[in-house]
Design an enzyme around this catalytic site. Structure first.
Site, PDB file in Angstrom:
ATOM      1  N   GLU A 107       0.808  -1.227   0.000  1.00 45.90           N
ATOM      2  CA  GLU A 107       0.000   0.000   0.000  1.00 45.90           C
ATOM      3  C   GLU A 107       0.841   1.277   0.000  1.00 45.90           C
ATOM      4  O   GLU A 107       0.460   2.270   0.605  1.00 45.90           O
ATOM      5  CB  GLU A 107      -0.999   0.008   1.161  1.00 45.90           C
ATOM      6  CG  GLU A 107      -2.206  -0.882   0.919  1.00 45.90           C
ATOM      7  CD  GLU A 107      -3.395  -0.577   1.818  1.00 45.90           C
ATOM      8  OE1 GLU A 107      -3.420   0.500   2.461  1.00 45.90           O
ATOM      9  OE2 GLU A 107      -4.305  -1.424   1.879  1.00 45.90           O
ATOM     10  N   HIS A 155      -2.235  -0.877   9.929  1.00 45.28           N
ATOM     11  CA  HIS A 155      -1.790  -2.262  10.166  1.00 45.28           C
ATOM     12  C   HIS A 155      -0.585  -2.246  11.102  1.00 45.28           C
ATOM     13  O   HIS A 155       0.127  -1.246  11.183  1.00 45.28           O
ATOM     14  CB  HIS A 155      -1.381  -2.935   8.851  1.00 45.28           C
ATOM     15  CG  HIS A 155      -2.537  -3.286   7.959  1.00 45.28           C
ATOM     16  ND1 HIS A 155      -2.806  -4.567   7.556  1.00 45.28           N
ATOM     17  CD2 HIS A 155      -3.490  -2.510   7.382  1.00 45.28           C
ATOM     18  CE1 HIS A 155      -3.867  -4.569   6.767  1.00 45.28           C
ATOM     19  NE2 HIS A 155      -4.299  -3.327   6.646  1.00 45.28           N
TER      20      HIS A 155
END
Length: 419
Positions: A49, A272
């Site tokens: 990402e 995350h």
């Protein structure tokens, strides 16, 4: 290579949540991530990402002394978001873009525009060949109504096949990434059963981090309860997986995760949690078989997961064909409407109305045609994977009927575990 060969490999994995215009505190988080990676000096840092190539270039410059080699995997419209930073020279690089990756008309999900992929880099470390893979699979937006499950299972199979066919000359295989699957999910089981990869969280001798190894936790200020769904205590969807081939033995000495905050600052790097694994590679003891044969229980588990995957894909094929049929009817209806409008435009009474409706009718036919083509392509992609799974199941059944050990090459795994 010396008989007492030993190698320590420190690996960092993180889904960075680096989405231009949408992610919070991007610049600050990227700066602190770069500082942390320089401080820790891992052998490999594998990121997902990173959807801003400008941010990748920033990290590349910032990390150039500690990690002299780096690569950004480009695909799709937005980009795969995958990149790697290596302390060691990267010998080879290749990537595979997944065949199925969501729906283009689901614009607010965005996965289709990213071109989700798996990237491979080959390194030589003291004579040992390491194949390191980084990937990011399709997101799960609803646990109860997961319309992307068949796509994720397809991606898991393509990932497993890609690893199998590209790692035949490797001594050690390493896979890091955001799989967007829980440990017991079908796609995750399919990947691990077919490749023989071991889960660092399960195998490690020393784990320090969030409870149950979760990589999205409620303590993280960037995580909402909606992200966790029916799992209020957190979910584990990011992984470090590994295996070694004949002649080598690999185990995970330590595995750490961040716990909702930067170890040195307090603010999270991302929504995350980061994974930090210390792996050790050694020669296999001569008396041990590094590739033990699979017993009936293991073969049964593989057959079961292959059948379950085939059934899941059959549901996906039926759904894709339904949408193709529906849009086919819409195309026919739209063409009939266009003919009717042409007839009306030829007359005098309703010419203005016919001309007014012409443009939206053409748009309807073109839009339905695009959706029809996409779902036909989706059905073909799902059928292809179904055929591959059916072939493996047939071969397994044939070898069992002959009373011999199944010759499933991907199942040859290395001696892993603990010492």
């Amino acid at each position: 290579m010396k008989p007492n060969f030993s190698l320590r490999l420190r690996v960092f994995n993180l889904n960075c949540w680096d989405i231009p215009y949408l992610s919070k505190h991007r610049a600050d988080r990227m700066k602190r991530l770069g500082d942390f990676l320089n401080l820790e000096s891992f052998d490999l840092a594998l990121l997902q990402e990173v959807w801003s190539e400008q941010d990748f270039q920033y990290l590349r410059q910032k990390l150039s002394l500690t990690y002299p080699d780096a690569h950004y995997f480009r695909s799709g419209i937005i980009g795969s978001g995958l990149c790697v930073f290596s302390k060691h020279p990267i010998q080879e690089i290749i990537q595979h873009v997944y065949t199925l990756n969501g729906y283009p008309y689901m614009v607010y999900h965005g996965d289709w525009f990213c071109g989700k992929a798996v990237g491979l880099l080959v390194l030589r470390l003291n004579g040992l060949v390491l194949n390191a893979y980084v990937t990011h699979l399709h997101a799960e937006y609803s646990r109860q109504k997961d319309i992307y499950r068949a796509h994720r299972v397809t991606q898991a199979w393509e990932l497993a096949q890609f690893i199998h066919h590209t790692s035949k000359s490797a001594d050690v295989v390493l896979l890091c990434g955001d799989l967007n699957m829980h440990p017991k999910d079908l796609g995750c089981c399919l990947l691990k059963e077919w490749t023989g990869l071991q889960d660092a969280y399960v195998e490690t001798q020393d784990f320090r981090g969030s409870e149950d190894g979760c990589t999205m936790v409620p303590k993280n200020c960037y995580v909402s309860q909606q992200d966790l769904g029916p799992f209020p205590l957190g979910i584990r969807i990011d992984y470090v997986l590994y295996k070694a081939v004949s002649g080598f033995y690999i185990y995970c000495k330590t595995l750490k995760t961040t716990t909702g905050c930067d170890p040195h600052n307090g603010t999270p790097f991302s929504d995350h949690e980061a994974l930090m694994a210390t792996l050790h590679v050694k020669h296999s003891p001569p008396q041990e078989d590094p590739c033990p044969a699979r017993g009936p229980a293991e073969r049964s588990a593989l057959t079961s997961v292959l059948r379950e995957a085939w059934t899941e894909l059959a549901l996906g094929v039926a759904q894709a064909r339904w949408w193709a049929s529906f849009t086919g009817y819409v195309i026919v209806l739209g063409l009939f409407l266009l003919v009717l409008l042409c007839v009306l435009a030829a007359g005098e009474g309703a010419r203005e109305v016919a001309i007014l409706l012409w443009t939206p009718s053409v748009g309807l036919v073109l839009g339905a045609g695009a959706v029809y083509i996409f779902h036909m392509q989706e059905a073909k992609g799902l059928c292809r994977v179904q055929a591959e799974l059916q072939h493996v199941l047939r071969r397994e059944r044939e070898t069992q009927d002959l009373g011999s050990e199944p010759h499933l090459a991907p199942l040859l795994t290395a001696g892993g575990g603990q010492s």
